[in-house]
Design a protein around this motif. Structure first.
Motif, short mmCIF file in Angstrom:
data_model
loop_
_atom_site.label_atom_id
_atom_site.label_comp_id
_atom_site.label_asym_id
_atom_site.label_seq_id
_atom_site.Cartn_x
_atom_site.Cartn_y
_atom_site.Cartn_z
N LEU A 100 25.98 -43.34 -1.92
CA LEU A 100 26.63 -43.09 -3.21
C LEU A 100 25.89 -41.95 -3.89
N LEU A 101 26.63 -40.98 -4.41
CA LEU A 101 25.98 -39.86 -5.11
C LEU A 101 26.57 -39.74 -6.52
N ALA A 102 25.71 -39.45 -7.48
CA ALA A 102 26.18 -39.22 -8.84
C ALA A 102 25.20 -38.36 -9.59
N MET A 153 20.89 -40.08 -6.73
CA MET A 153 21.19 -39.58 -8.08
C MET A 153 20.59 -38.20 -8.29
N SER A 154 21.31 -37.39 -9.07
CA SER A 154 20.86 -36.04 -9.36
C SER A 154 20.71 -35.84 -10.86
N ALA A 155 19.67 -35.11 -11.27
CA ALA A 155 19.51 -34.71 -12.69
C ALA A 155 18.80 -33.36 -12.76
N LEU A 156 19.36 -32.46 -13.56
CA LEU A 156 18.70 -31.16 -13.79
C LEU A 156 18.11 -31.09 -15.18
N LEU A 157 18.49 -32.06 -16.00
CA LEU A 157 18.02 -32.05 -17.39
C LEU A 157 17.01 -33.17 -17.59
N GLY A 185 17.04 -36.55 -6.89
CA GLY A 185 16.79 -35.13 -6.70
C GLY A 185 17.35 -34.33 -7.87
N GLY A 186 17.29 -33.00 -7.76
CA GLY A 186 17.72 -32.14 -8.88
C GLY A 186 16.51 -31.50 -9.51
N ALA A 187 16.72 -30.34 -10.13
CA ALA A 187 15.59 -29.53 -10.58
C ALA A 187 14.67 -30.22 -11.60
N TRP B 134 13.64 -19.45 -23.00
CA TRP B 134 14.93 -19.81 -22.43
C TRP B 134 15.00 -21.16 -21.73
N GLY B 135 14.76 -22.21 -22.49
CA GLY B 135 14.97 -23.55 -21.96
C GLY B 135 13.90 -24.06 -21.03
N VAL B 136 12.83 -23.30 -20.84
CA VAL B 136 11.74 -23.78 -19.98
C VAL B 136 11.14 -25.04 -20.62
N THR B 261 27.89 -17.78 -26.15
CA THR B 261 28.44 -18.70 -25.17
C THR B 261 28.18 -18.11 -23.79
N TYR B 262 28.09 -18.97 -22.78
CA TYR B 262 27.66 -18.42 -21.50
C TYR B 262 28.33 -19.09 -20.31
N PHE B 263 28.21 -18.42 -19.17
CA PHE B 263 28.85 -18.90 -17.94
C PHE B 263 28.05 -18.40 -16.75
N ASN B 264 27.67 -19.32 -15.86
CA ASN B 264 26.86 -18.95 -14.70
C ASN B 264 27.62 -19.19 -13.39
N PRO B 265 28.36 -18.21 -12.88
CA PRO B 265 29.00 -18.44 -11.59
C PRO B 265 27.95 -18.57 -10.49
N PRO B 301 24.56 -15.35 -13.37
CA PRO B 301 25.02 -15.82 -12.07
C PRO B 301 23.82 -16.35 -11.27
N THR B 302 24.06 -17.41 -10.52
CA THR B 302 22.94 -18.15 -9.93
C THR B 302 23.07 -18.26 -8.42
N HIS B 303 22.02 -17.88 -7.70
CA HIS B 303 21.98 -18.01 -6.24
C HIS B 303 21.83 -19.49 -5.91
N VAL B 304 22.71 -20.03 -5.07
CA VAL B 304 22.69 -21.49 -4.84
C VAL B 304 21.40 -22.00 -4.21
N HIS B 305 20.66 -21.17 -3.50
CA HIS B 305 19.41 -21.67 -2.92
C HIS B 305 18.19 -21.22 -3.72
N LEU B 306 18.26 -20.02 -4.28
CA LEU B 306 17.07 -19.49 -4.97
C LEU B 306 17.08 -19.76 -6.47
N ASP B 307 18.22 -20.15 -7.03
CA ASP B 307 18.39 -20.43 -8.47
C ASP B 307 18.25 -19.21 -9.38
N CYS B 308 18.06 -18.02 -8.82
CA CYS B 308 17.78 -16.85 -9.65
C CYS B 308 19.04 -16.02 -9.91
N VAL B 370 12.94 -13.71 -20.80
CA VAL B 370 13.07 -13.85 -19.37
C VAL B 370 13.05 -15.34 -19.06
N GLN B 371 13.98 -15.82 -18.22
CA GLN B 371 13.90 -17.23 -17.81
C GLN B 371 13.01 -17.24 -16.56
N SER B 372 11.71 -17.24 -16.83
CA SER B 372 10.71 -17.03 -15.78
C SER B 372 10.72 -18.16 -14.75
C1 B12 Z 1 24.06 -23.38 -13.41
C2 B12 Z 1 23.33 -23.99 -14.59
C3 B12 Z 1 24.11 -24.53 -15.62
C4 B12 Z 1 25.61 -24.64 -15.54
C5 B12 Z 1 25.96 -25.87 -14.67
C6 B12 Z 1 27.23 -25.71 -13.88
C7 B12 Z 1 27.44 -26.78 -12.85
N1 B12 Z 1 28.69 -27.01 -12.51
O1 B12 Z 1 26.55 -27.39 -12.32
C8 B12 Z 1 25.98 -24.82 -17.05
C9 B12 Z 1 26.26 -23.46 -17.63
C10 B12 Z 1 27.13 -25.73 -17.36
C11 B12 Z 1 24.67 -25.34 -17.63
C12 B12 Z 1 24.60 -26.01 -18.83
C13 B12 Z 1 23.42 -26.44 -19.43
N2 B12 Z 1 22.18 -26.25 -18.94
CO1 B12 Z 1 21.82 -25.51 -17.19
N3 B12 Z 1 21.27 -24.55 -15.65
C14 B12 Z 1 21.92 -23.99 -14.66
C15 B12 Z 1 20.92 -23.30 -13.71
C16 B12 Z 1 20.93 -21.82 -14.04
C17 B12 Z 1 21.15 -23.47 -12.22
C18 B12 Z 1 21.34 -24.89 -11.74
C19 B12 Z 1 21.88 -24.92 -10.33
O2 B12 Z 1 23.05 -25.23 -10.12
N4 B12 Z 1 21.05 -24.53 -9.36
C20 B12 Z 1 21.43 -24.50 -7.96
C21 B12 Z 1 21.39 -25.90 -7.36
C22 B12 Z 1 21.83 -25.86 -5.91
O3 B12 Z 1 20.07 -26.38 -7.43
P1 B12 Z 1 19.71 -27.90 -7.78
O4 B12 Z 1 20.74 -28.48 -8.64
O5 B12 Z 1 18.31 -27.99 -8.19
O6 B12 Z 1 19.90 -28.67 -6.38
C23 B12 Z 1 19.11 -28.55 -5.24
C24 B12 Z 1 17.93 -29.54 -5.22
O7 B12 Z 1 17.38 -29.80 -6.50
C25 B12 Z 1 18.45 -30.76 -4.52
N5 B12 Z 1 19.16 -31.80 -5.26
C26 B12 Z 1 19.94 -31.74 -6.36
N6 B12 Z 1 20.45 -32.94 -6.66
C27 B12 Z 1 20.01 -33.80 -5.74
C28 B12 Z 1 20.24 -35.17 -5.56
C29 B12 Z 1 19.65 -35.83 -4.48
C30 B12 Z 1 19.92 -37.27 -4.29
C31 B12 Z 1 18.80 -35.10 -3.60
C32 B12 Z 1 18.17 -35.78 -2.47
C33 B12 Z 1 18.56 -33.74 -3.77
C34 B12 Z 1 19.17 -33.10 -4.84
O8 B12 Z 1 19.34 -30.19 -3.58
C35 B12 Z 1 20.00 -29.03 -4.10
C36 B12 Z 1 20.21 -28.06 -2.99
O9 B12 Z 1 19.06 -27.70 -2.32
C37 B12 Z 1 19.57 -23.99 -14.13
C38 B12 Z 1 18.32 -23.14 -14.01
C39 B12 Z 1 17.90 -22.95 -12.61
N7 B12 Z 1 17.53 -21.75 -12.34
O10 B12 Z 1 17.92 -23.88 -11.82
C40 B12 Z 1 19.84 -24.34 -15.60
C41 B12 Z 1 19.11 -25.53 -16.25
C42 B12 Z 1 19.09 -26.69 -15.29
N8 B12 Z 1 19.97 -25.85 -17.41
C43 B12 Z 1 19.29 -26.17 -18.45
C44 B12 Z 1 19.86 -26.48 -19.72
C45 B12 Z 1 18.88 -26.70 -20.87
C46 B12 Z 1 21.25 -26.58 -19.91
C47 B12 Z 1 21.96 -26.94 -21.23
C48 B12 Z 1 21.41 -28.16 -21.96
C49 B12 Z 1 21.89 -25.69 -22.12
C50 B12 Z 1 22.40 -25.85 -23.54
N9 B12 Z 1 21.49 -25.99 -24.50
O11 B12 Z 1 23.59 -25.82 -23.73
C51 B12 Z 1 23.42 -27.17 -20.75
C52 B12 Z 1 23.67 -28.67 -20.49
C53 B12 Z 1 25.07 -29.04 -20.11
C54 B12 Z 1 25.09 -30.46 -19.57
N10 B12 Z 1 25.30 -31.44 -20.41
O12 B12 Z 1 24.84 -30.66 -18.40
C55 B12 Z 1 17.81 -26.17 -18.19
C56 B12 Z 1 17.21 -27.57 -18.04
C57 B12 Z 1 15.89 -27.73 -18.74
C58 B12 Z 1 15.40 -29.13 -18.57
N11 B12 Z 1 14.41 -29.30 -17.73
O13 B12 Z 1 15.91 -30.06 -19.13
C59 B12 Z 1 17.71 -25.25 -16.93
C60 B12 Z 1 16.50 -25.53 -16.05
C61 B12 Z 1 17.69 -23.80 -17.44
C62 B12 Z 1 16.82 -23.58 -18.62
N12 B12 Z 1 15.55 -23.34 -18.43
O14 B12 Z 1 17.32 -23.60 -19.74
N13 B12 Z 1 23.63 -25.05 -16.81
#
Ligand code: B12
Lengths: 220, 463
Positions: A100-102, A153-157, A185-187, B134-136, B261-265, B301-308, B370-372
């Motif tokens: 299950l993933l969420a 479960m995944s969380a980025l926030l 997982g999740g960042a 920037w949200g760090v 307002t913002y959008f990250n493809p 815009p965000t690289h799916v593996h590098l996040d940059c 810079v979102q370092s």
């Molecule tokens: C794209 C993005 C968005 C998009 C999301 C679009 C979408 N459909 O997902 C949008 C524009 C909507 C967005 C909104 C917000 N975001 Co944002 N976002 C990002 C960004 C730039 C990239 C995230 C991403 O998709 N990365 C690529 C994926 C592939 O990486 P990943 O999710 O980490 O997943 C990998 C691993 O972690 C792992 N993984 C992930 N999940 C799971 C689960 C399991 C079970 C396992 C095993 C592994 C695993 O596998 C994946 C692949 O390898 C990050 C910064 C960054 N550089 O990461 C900020 C970031 C996550 N966001 C952030 C913030 C603050 C927000 C907002 C609150 C901003 C605001 N004030 O409005 C809103 C919140 C909206 C909400 N309620 O969710 C912060 C979080 C800070 C924190 N630690 O809490 C970050 C870090 C940026 C920042 N510094 O501000 N965001």
């Protein structure tokens, strides 16, 4: 080139192109020619999907192609492999397990979770994806309903991490914590967070998630 | 209340979320997004090779990218996650919205007010600098000094916030009373920090902790953030929205607040590679304006593996999309400078510089820097890299795209092979003195050596 090798080469082309007809027909023909469903799975489906996963890791292909490949294989499984397995009464499931993933409550980030889902699928897991912003009670209820093997479960926030702990607490409260290994997982997460949240393990990437899920089910 | 026309636009937008056709989300990602982008990449012939310019200067190419993005926006619109409906804009409606966008806006107040201008490619008009962490994520104890260290940098015209890790020692829980408590605390700490820095009226990016609308509503009520600050709402990748983002936009309209307002493809995601991302940026900027308003429209815009946002293909895609937007609209757009590298490394300067130069010469109005270290690592951010970006931005105002291209290429060559290593560097606490809020000698030396390198190699005077 062995027969399987050339078949696999064609199979991977078909699934990447989403050519369900060709993929299903190859599976059917192979079985008619005497291969068992397990042989077809191990020699054709599994290596093709692993290759698809690797190609995505290097971005030789993009997410939509990986989704198409996974969907096409699902079709082959449901139309050919599963019925054949049931018929032969081998009783052996091709699935490594059901995950299950969420993305937890409050969080709308789903790209990473979707990638994990796909990598699990292409590596032979069944995936029940509940989407984003999912409340803890729903996660637990669906896990029970779907009889899953793992909760992921995944969380980025950081503000959404407490909901992961809620899930583990709810499971504990219901006396079913041991029934469900939990992976997060999740960042916003790392291994220590997993411990704090009461999860069993953590996956730093989609590929690591797959390995950890295999480990959780003793399949590695 | 806002002027009736703007308010009508807002109500019409909300209507769309209730009345549009119902679509399954998977179908949205595949048919509506992925297939449309692929088709438009072919139709408008959007492509580039590795040795092509990294900052193209072909106006026709930029206009094709714009035309493809506009077609994408009109054909697909926005998907509302709560109602599962497609929100569509007619061409006339979108044109009307674009026509109403002002060519310049003054944000902040008093002595800290700053005007942000619509810019064209190769333009010498001043670009505004939006500096911050920037949200760090950052601990409660360090929040104030962290923000103050940014606010004191004279090169920043606006200052952005960090993400608070706890509130009054408690864990912050999204959409709960704790998000409200944290929203309020963030406002209080940020406003105190700019006061200490001697810039009480500078526009502040907010409400960072607002995961849902709760933080925004709490943090920008009476006594909290002000309408002269920059409030944020996002279009969710790809081209989706949700009630809690729309609620924020209603609040911005009623309080007449400025917003970015913002959008990250996602590069490698449903929009595919560089050409798809370029189209998605144009489409996304038009739709983020239409669906959420926005004084400024930002993309990272965000690289799916590098996040940059600094991968070589993303530099080209963002530059091209900005050129298309700048040539065909007056939108005030900003890039999100998000390198893989962090403070204490040379690479953070190279990565940030490549995207900054490419976008300043392509018509960006504002640089979000810079979102370092991709913004995910607690305290891995410092004002020095943003200062560098700010100073560099001004030094390339008036530079042409053609002149910028070889510089950007050289910069990309300095980092592209090691981006995968994610050199996150050192946290703020190791590169800044916490008493004086100044960079440590080592970090300052590195910055100065890179400034020197830019002077020698590119003739750019950065500091
Ligand atoms: C794209 C993005 C968005 C998009 C999301 C679009 C979408 N459909 O997902 C949008 C524009 C909507 C967005 C909104 C917000 N975001 Co944002 N976002 C990002 C960004 C730039 C990239 C995230 C991403 O998709 N990365 C690529 C994926 C592939 O990486 P990943 O999710 O980490 O997943 C990998 C691993 O972690 C792992 N993984 C992930 N999940 C799971 C689960 C399991 C079970 C396992 C095993 C592994 C695993 O596998 C994946 C692949 O390898 C990050 C910064 C960054 N550089 O990461 C900020 C970031 C996550 N966001 C952030 C913030 C603050 C927000 C907002 C609150 C901003 C605001 N004030 O409005 C809103 C919140 C909206 C909400 N309620 O969710 C912060 C979080 C800070 C924190 N630690 O809490 C970050 C870090 C940026 C920042 N510094 O501000 N965001």
């Amino acid at each position: 080139m062995s027969d399987w090798e050339s078949k696999q080469k064609q199979f991977i082309k078909d699934i990447l192109a989403g050519d369900e007809e060709a993929a299903v027909s190859m599976a059917r023909t192979s079985l008619e020619e005497g291969a068992t469903p397990v042989e077809f799975f191990e020699n054709c489906i599994a290596p093709s999907l692993q290759d698809v996963g690797k190609r995505f890791e290097t971005l030789d292909i993009f997410l939509p192609e990986m989704v198409t490949a996974a969907d096409t294989v699902e079709k082959v499984n449901s139309e050919v492999i599963k019925p054949a397995v049931a018929e032969s009464q081998a009783g052996e499931s091709m699935s490594l397990g059901k995950v299950l993933l969420a993305t937890v409550q409050g969080d709308l980030h789903d790209i990473g979770k979707n990638m994990v889902g796909l990598m699990l699928k292409v590596n032979g897991f069944e995936v029940v994806d509940l989407g984003t912003n999912v409340p803890p009670a729903d996660i637990v209820a669906r896990a029970e309903q779907e009889q899953v093997d793992i909760i992921g479960m995944s969380a980025l926030l950081t503000t959404c991490l407490p909901y992961m702990k809620d899930v583990c607490d709810f499971l504990e409260g219901k006396g079913i914590r041991d029934k469900y290994p939990v992976i997060i997982g999740g960042a916003a997460t790392h291994p220590e967070i997993a411990e704090e949240m009461g999860a069993n393990t953590h996956g730093g990437s989609a590929a690591e998630g797959v390995e950890k899920c295999k480990m959780l089910l003793g399949k590695l | 209340m806002t002027d009736p026309t703007d308010y009508e636009i807002l109500l019409n937008t909300l209507d769309k979320a209730e009345n549009g056709p119902i679509i399954d989300e998977k179908e949205w990602d595949h048919q509506y997004i992925s297939q449309t982008v692929q088709e438009l990449v072919q139709k408008y012939d959007i492509s580039w090779a590795t040795d092509d310019p990294m900052v193209p200067w072909d106006d026709d190419f930029a206009d094709r990218v714009y035309a493809a993005g506009l077609e994408m926006a009109l054909r697909t619109g926005v998907y509302c996650l709560d109602t599962k409906r497609q929100m569509l804009w007619k061409r006339g409606e979108l044109e009307h919205i674009l026509k109403r966008t002002p060519r310049q806006v003054t944000v902040g107040a008093g002595e800290d007010a700053v005007t942000v201008y619509s810019r064209k490619p190769d333009d010498s008009t001043r670009v505004a600098i939006f500096g911050g962490p920037w949200g760090v994520p950052v601990t409660e104890e360090l929040y104030g000094p962290f923000i103050e260290s940014y606010a004191q940098e004279p090169v920043f015209d606006l200052v952005e916030n960090a993400t608070l890790l706890s509130t009054h020692g408690r864990q912050i829980r999204a959409a709960s009373p704790w998000e409200a408590v944290a929203g309020w605390q963030e406002a209080q700490m940020a406003l105190e920090a700019i006061e200490r820095a001697g810039r009480p009226d500078i526009a502040v990016g907010c409400v960072e902790i607002s995961t849902t609308e709760v933080g925004e509503l709490a943090g920008s009520t009476y006594g909290g953030y002000r309408p002269t600050d920059i409030h944020h709402a996002a279009l969710i990748s790809e081209q989706k929205t949700a009630y809690h983002q729309l609620i924020k936009s209603v609040h911005f309209a009623h309080t007449q607040s400025f917003s970015e307002t913002y959008f990250n493809p996602m590069y490698g995601g449903y929009v595919g590679g560089g050409p798809g991302v370029a189209i998605a940026i144009v489409s996304g900027m038009l739709l983020v304006k239409a669906s959420l308003g926005g004084t400024f429209c930002n993309t990272g815009p965000t690289h799916v593996h590098l996040d940059c946002s600094t991968h070589p293909d993303l530099i080209v895609a963002t530059g091209l999309a900005f050129q298309g937007l700048a040539r065909n609209t007056d939108l005030l757009v900003s890039p999100f400078v998000r390198p893989t590298a962090g403070p204490g490394t040379k690479e953070i300067f190279y990565e940030s510089a490549a995207l900054t130069i490419a976008t300043v010469v392509s018509g960006a109005s504002l640089i979000d820097c810079v979102q370092s270290a991709t913004g995910n690592n607690t305290l891995y951010s410092s004002p020095l890299e943003a200062r560098f970006c700010g100073e560099l931005s001004h030094s390339v105002e008036g530079m042409t795209r053609k002149e910028a291209d070889p510089i950007v290429k050289k910069l990309v060559n300095k980092y592209k092979s090691i981006q995968g290593e994610r050199l996150i560097g050192k946290p703020f606490t190791e590169v800044y003195d916490l008493e004086s809020l100044q960079p440590t000698p080592d970090w300052l030396d590195l910055y100065e050596s890179v400034c020197e390198e830019f002077d020698q190699e590119f003739g750019l005077s950065v500091n």
